[in-house]
Scaffold this active site. Structure first.
Site, mmCIF file in Angstrom:
data_model
loop_
_atom_site.group_PDB
_atom_site.id
_atom_site.type_symbol
_atom_site.label_atom_id
_atom_site.label_comp_id
_atom_site.label_asym_id
_atom_site.label_seq_id
_atom_site.Cartn_x
_atom_site.Cartn_y
_atom_site.Cartn_z
ATOM 1 N N THR A 95 5.158 -2.187 14.913
ATOM 2 C CA THR A 95 4.015 -1.351 14.574
ATOM 3 C C THR A 95 3.424 -1.799 13.243
ATOM 4 O O THR A 95 3.921 -2.724 12.604
ATOM 5 C CB THR A 95 4.437 0.131 14.443
ATOM 6 O OG1 THR A 95 5.204 0.290 13.244
ATOM 7 C CG2 THR A 95 5.273 0.578 15.634
ATOM 8 N N VAL A 140 3.583 -12.414 7.158
ATOM 9 C CA VAL A 140 2.589 -13.205 6.409
ATOM 10 C C VAL A 140 1.857 -14.207 7.285
ATOM 11 O O VAL A 140 0.627 -14.257 7.286
ATOM 12 C CB VAL A 140 3.250 -13.933 5.215
ATOM 13 C CG1 VAL A 140 2.241 -14.859 4.517
ATOM 14 C CG2 VAL A 140 3.804 -12.930 4.224
ATOM 15 N N LEU A 198 4.141 -18.827 11.685
ATOM 16 C CA LEU A 198 4.304 -19.931 10.729
ATOM 17 C C LEU A 198 5.494 -19.653 9.797
ATOM 18 O O LEU A 198 5.680 -18.524 9.345
ATOM 19 C CB LEU A 198 3.036 -20.110 9.901
ATOM 20 C CG LEU A 198 1.778 -20.524 10.677
ATOM 21 C CD1 LEU A 198 0.587 -20.625 9.719
ATOM 22 C CD2 LEU A 198 1.988 -21.841 11.400
ATOM 23 N N GLY A 234 -11.670 -11.103 20.572
ATOM 24 C CA GLY A 234 -10.394 -10.443 20.316
ATOM 25 C C GLY A 234 -9.707 -10.863 19.043
ATOM 26 O O GLY A 234 -8.530 -10.543 18.835
ATOM 27 N N GLU A 279 -9.666 -6.712 14.462
ATOM 28 C CA GLU A 279 -9.163 -5.392 14.820
ATOM 29 C C GLU A 279 -10.298 -4.634 15.531
ATOM 30 O O GLU A 279 -11.457 -5.046 15.469
ATOM 31 C CB GLU A 279 -8.744 -4.629 13.556
ATOM 32 C CG GLU A 279 -7.567 -5.243 12.804
ATOM 33 C CD GLU A 279 -6.264 -5.156 13.584
ATOM 34 O OE1 GLU A 279 -6.136 -4.260 14.446
ATOM 35 O OE2 GLU A 279 -5.379 -6.013 13.355
ATOM 36 N N ASP A 293 -5.633 -6.528 4.307
ATOM 37 C CA ASP A 293 -4.537 -7.188 5.009
ATOM 38 C C ASP A 293 -4.106 -8.459 4.270
ATOM 39 O O ASP A 293 -2.911 -8.742 4.146
ATOM 40 C CB ASP A 293 -4.971 -7.520 6.442
ATOM 41 C CG ASP A 293 -3.832 -8.084 7.267
ATOM 42 O OD1 ASP A 293 -2.859 -7.333 7.511
ATOM 43 O OD2 ASP A 293 -3.882 -9.271 7.643
ATOM 44 N N LYS A 340 -0.415 -9.475 2.235
ATOM 45 C CA LYS A 340 0.316 -10.739 2.351
ATOM 46 C C LYS A 340 0.500 -11.379 0.970
ATOM 47 O O LYS A 340 1.568 -11.948 0.681
ATOM 48 C CB LYS A 340 -0.426 -11.683 3.290
ATOM 49 C CG LYS A 340 -0.494 -11.165 4.723
ATOM 50 C CD LYS A 340 -1.270 -12.090 5.641
ATOM 51 C CE LYS A 340 -1.341 -11.541 7.059
ATOM 52 N NZ LYS A 340 -2.081 -12.423 7.981
#
Length: 903
Positions: free
Chosen positions: A636, A690, A694, A745, A748, A759, A763
């Site tokens: 989530t 993050v 990767l 897509g 968000e 966001d 990170k």
């Protein structure tokens, strides 16, 4: 008065209710006498007296015309009552016999399923003077008549039915005698009950003959001689039995013999039985007498299990067991063989094979002297513990006192008292100080034992030499059995560690010097949980992991599908056993005791889902003590779920997540989380927070752990914004590219969540904290790409409609960058030297690696003391459910590696 009998297919009992008879017709003699004029019970006893006297002379008849072959030419089979329970099953048994290519075959059969119980019930009813014994006997007759009609025809059917009718008439007279006397001796009962085996053997031999194979029927009361030692045990007389077998074979030579199981005779020719599991014992004795090549015990299971499969769903079929292992497991209640069955075959190294008559493709379990302990057919090396068995309904008696130490005869007095009340001691344990002795007995016998001990030691108790005789009720025994335990260090440690992890308290321990078993006494209510815990520790992979998935949305659902496709391969090739024990969303959850079927998890969640309850969910996933490791995977983006990580780690639950909220939340909580992680053996992995799939976090941690010093981390961390600025070229409007990204897509549902830069800032703060900076999210300046007037608009749709009004500002910045040969890129920066972080739109030369991106790729540059002149660069897809779920999956496999999975 004792009675004996020996009834063979070549002669039979007369009809006791008829006129004077000619009886006992054999090739050599005919006798007749009248028994009808006397009262029924006297007539019956009189008949048996004369009949048995005749049998004594029968054995002295001509002997030795045909030599009994022995050795490898004989293969012995034993079929239990279930195997011959119906006409179809009897035919199936006959087919197995016919298809066996052994040179000679001896087949031992039990009575048809339920018939032995029916025969005992006849005796019980007759001696209770219950008239319904007559109806019950008719039911026995009908059962065998119906079976015979299904299987036989012609003379074979007529002969069998005539013999059956005669036997039933005789039994009716005998039961009438028992009815009148109100009592039946043990030998009388054994004679009655033995008819079930006789009829079963006669039926089967007739069916085999019908297939075109010569087959003789052996009444083993003519051959097997045993000496009763108690009401439940007999000792075979091998010498006399061997002589009688030679005599029987000289009269009935055949390469295929069907013999009755369970029944035998005493040296005085009194009919008896071999008691519990008697047919198995019959097969073992006959195998020893013949020096057979092997004996196959046919049953309704695929072989011997490593534990009771009704209690442990993970139980496996054991390919091989040693005689000693089978003996130990049998003693402790495993459904293998009775220990005495193993004794006759051990002497001559005759292997026993346990096979399933209903699954002929299963190879079964071989019991032999020296099984190969190495790998079989490329399988992994077997566990040093072969199997686990339990005995329930026991009580532990503890006798203790300082007056016991060094006093000869104390143990003798204790167990003498136990013997006097006829109790069975299951296990004994004594402290080396001789201060106490404890032993386990059946719970039903504990009162009598305790009373006997208190009576025997009353003086010692009153004088204080013994402090107490304590009874601990409601106990069970758990035994771990394995011949290889003796040469494998650490078995006991592994066993007790598994019990400790399952929170099981051990009350007593016993281990013989042979080290073939370790026995522990535990609470009865803990028995199944303990059995599952120890079995899983030895039989499941060390990297069997119970997984709980929180958030079966886009990323969680994709992860579940990846697990579905890869789990079997991982188990086969890498011995990694991943089991999803629960899936929970915000509304419903799906729980499983053995593992969710991932091929239909969506359907199961709809059909069997229950109301979501995080506490219950975690308890269920972590409460399966037969799985050694637990991990909760949080897929989530929820702060509430992230707030549970600390508690889960404290409880020994590993945590894996792509959720950034915990590592980018309040600094104090983050520091507590990392401190706990470092101090415990519980793992917390978050690679996908993050860079999706990767290896950004692991690379950073590797640099730091090897002593490198981080100077700067700079990167394009958002796949969405990477896509937008990689396509924001030429004359395209910014709003047009955002719309394209949304429709593809990449964004968000509300693109402002991406354009706000929050966001990316999360990170950046995660990497800053990994690098040692103690920053809060509020310390990171963020350049938002959401125009100020559009931040408060309620709906994403309205935002997208109004966004074109603000295209000019970014179009101007693009033109200015292009004029100097540069491009725009939205980046996050961790400046470790200056202890700060930023999120902003920057310009880079077209030759710069950041300008070379395509699609939604991410790129991160690490500038360190080792990589100062030329940064270490990681580049690849940084967005999308597949790669993010793949990153989480990679963390799960990393956890498995840490837990001991092969590399």
């Amino acid at each position: 008065m004792a009675f004996a009998s020996s009834i063979s297919p070549s002669y039979s009992l007369p009809n006791l209710s008829s006129k004077p008879n000619k009886i006992l017709t054999t090739p050599n003699k005919i006798q007749s006498f009248n028994v009808i004029q006397r009262p029924p019970i006297i007539r019956t006893y009189d008949f048996f007296f004369k009949y048995y006297k005749y049998l004594d002379t029968l054995l002295d008849d001509a002997v030795g015309k045909v030599q009994l072959p022995d050795g490898d030419t004989w293969s012995v089979h034993k079929f239990g009552g279930t195997c011959v329970g119906t006409s179809e099953r009897i035919q199936n048994v006959a087919n197995i016999i016919v298809q066996d290519d052994s040179e000679r075959k001896l087949v031992v059969v039990s009575a048809m399923s339920k018939v032995t119980d029916m025969m005992y019930d006849l005796i019980y009813k007759a001696q209770s003077r219950d008239d319904s014994y007559v109806v019950a006997l008719d039911a026995v007759f009908e059962k065998h008549k119906t079976t015979a009609v299904d299987l036989l025809d012609g003379d074979d059917l007529a002969n069998f039915l005539a013999k059956l009718q005669q036997d039933i008439s005789n039994l009716k007279a005998m039961l009438r005698a028992i009815y009148i006397a109100g009592h039946a001796t043990e030998s009388f009962s054994d004679f009655v009950v033995g008819h079930g085996e006789l009829w079963s053997a006669e039926l089967l031999s007739a069916v085999v003959r019908k297939s075109g194979i010569e087959c003789k029927c052996m009444d083993t009361r003519e051959v097997l001689v045993v000496n009763p030692t108690s009401s439940n045990l007999v000792d075979p007389d091998y010498l006399e039995s061997s002589l009688r077998l030679e005599k029987w074979y000289s009269r009935n030579s055949s390469d295929t013999i069907v013999a009755t199981g369970f029944i035998a005779t005493t040296p005085q020719n009194v009919p008896t039985t071999l008691k519990r599991d008697g047919s198995d014992f019959s097969a073992a004795i006959l195998s020893a007498l013949l020096r057979a090549r092997q004996v196959t015990i046919w049953t309704d299971v695929d072989g011997v299990y490593s534990a009771d499969p009704r209690k442990v769903s993970e139980a496996v079929i054991l390919n091989k067991l040693s005689y000693q292992e089978a003996w130990e497991m049998s003693y402790f209640g495993a459904n293998v063989l009775h220990p005495r069955t193993i004794i006759p075959v051990m002497k001559y190294d005759i292997p026993i094979i346990i096979r399933n008559i209903f699954n002929l493709s299963a190879p079964g379990t071989m019991i032999c002297r020296f099984p190969d302990f190495g790998s079989e057919d490329g399988q992994r090396v077997e566990s040093p513990v072969k199997g686990f068995a339990t005995i329930d309904n026991l009580a532990l008696i503890n006798v203790e006192g300082t007056g016991m130490a060094g006093v000869p005869g104390t143990a003798s007095a204790i167990f003498g008292a136990v013997k006097d009340v006829g109790a069975n001691v299951i296990m004994i344990s004594q402290a080396s100080s001789e201060h106490s002795v404890c032993f386990a007995v059946p719970e039903k016998e504990v009162k009598a034992v305790a009373a006997a001990l208190e009576s025997r030691f009353r003086q010692a108790l009153d004088a204080g030499r013994l402090s107490q005789i304590a009874v601990i009720p409601n106990c069970s025994i758990l035994a771990a059995v394995g011949q290889k335990m003796a040469s494998t260090p650490g078995v006991s440690a592994t066993l007790f560690n598994a019990l400790a992890k399952a929170n099981i308290n051990v009350r007593a321990i016993a281990q013989g010097c042979s080290e073939f078993n370790i026995t522990v006494v535990i609470k009865r209510e803990d028995c199944i949980r303990a059995l599952r815990a120890v079995h899983s520790r030895f039989y499941l992979s060390r990297t069997t992991i119970a997984i709980g998935i929180v958030g079966p949305g886009l990323i969680g659902g994709t992860l579940l599908d990846q697990l579905r496709d890869q789990a079997a391969i991982l188990k086969e090739k890498s011995n990694i056993d991943l089991r999803v024990m629960g899936i929970t969303g915000s509304g419903t959850m799906l729980l499983s005791d053995t593992g969710v079927d991932l091929s239909i998890w969506r359907d199961l969640r709809k059909e069997k889902g229950e109301k979501a309850d995080m506490k219950k969910f975690v308890h269920h996933v972590h409460g399966n003590h037969f799985i050694p490791n637990t991990v909760i995977v949080d897929c989530t983006a929820d702060s509430y779920v992230a707030s549970h990580y600390l508690d889960w780690l404290r409880r020994g639950i590993h945590v894996i997540t792509p959720n950034k909220k915990a590592n980018s939340g309040p600094l104090e909580q983050y520091l507590k989380l990392r401190t706990l992680q470092r101090q415990s053996y519980t793992h917390y992995f978050y690679e996908a927070t993050v860079g999706a799939g990767l290896p950004i976090i692991s690379t950073l941690q590797g640099l730091l752990e090897t002593g490198d010093k981080i100077l700067r981390i700079e990167g394009i961390f958002s796949g969405t914004l990477s896509y937008i600025f990689n396509n924001f070229t030429g004359e395209r409007a910014f709003s047009e590219v955002v719309k394209e990204a949304k429709e593809a897509g990449y964004t968000e549902p509300d693109p402002r969540d991406d354009l706000s830069g929050t966001d990316v800032a999360r990170k950046v703060i995660i990497l800053a904290r990994e690098s040692g900076l103690k920053l809060e999210l509020s310390d990171i300046p963020i350049q938002s790409l959401v125009p100020e007037p559009l931040k408060g608009i309620a709906s994403p749709e309205e935002f997208m409609q109004q966004l074109p009004q603000y295209d000019q500002d970014l179009a101007k910045q693009r033109r200015e960058a292009e004029a100097t040969g540069e491009v725009l890129r939205y980046v996050g920066v961790v400046d470790v030297v200056n202890q700060k972080g930023t999120v902003e739109l920057r310009r880079y030369k077209k030759e710069h690696p950041f300008a070379q991106l395509a699609g939604s790729d991410n790129i991160i540059a690490f500038s360190t003391q080792r990589y100062e002149k030329q940064p270490l660069i990681i580049r690849g897809p940084g967005a999308g459910a597949e790669v993010t779920a793949g990153g989480v999956f990679s963390d799960i496999l990393r956890l498995a590696s840490y837990l001991g999975a092969p590399s």
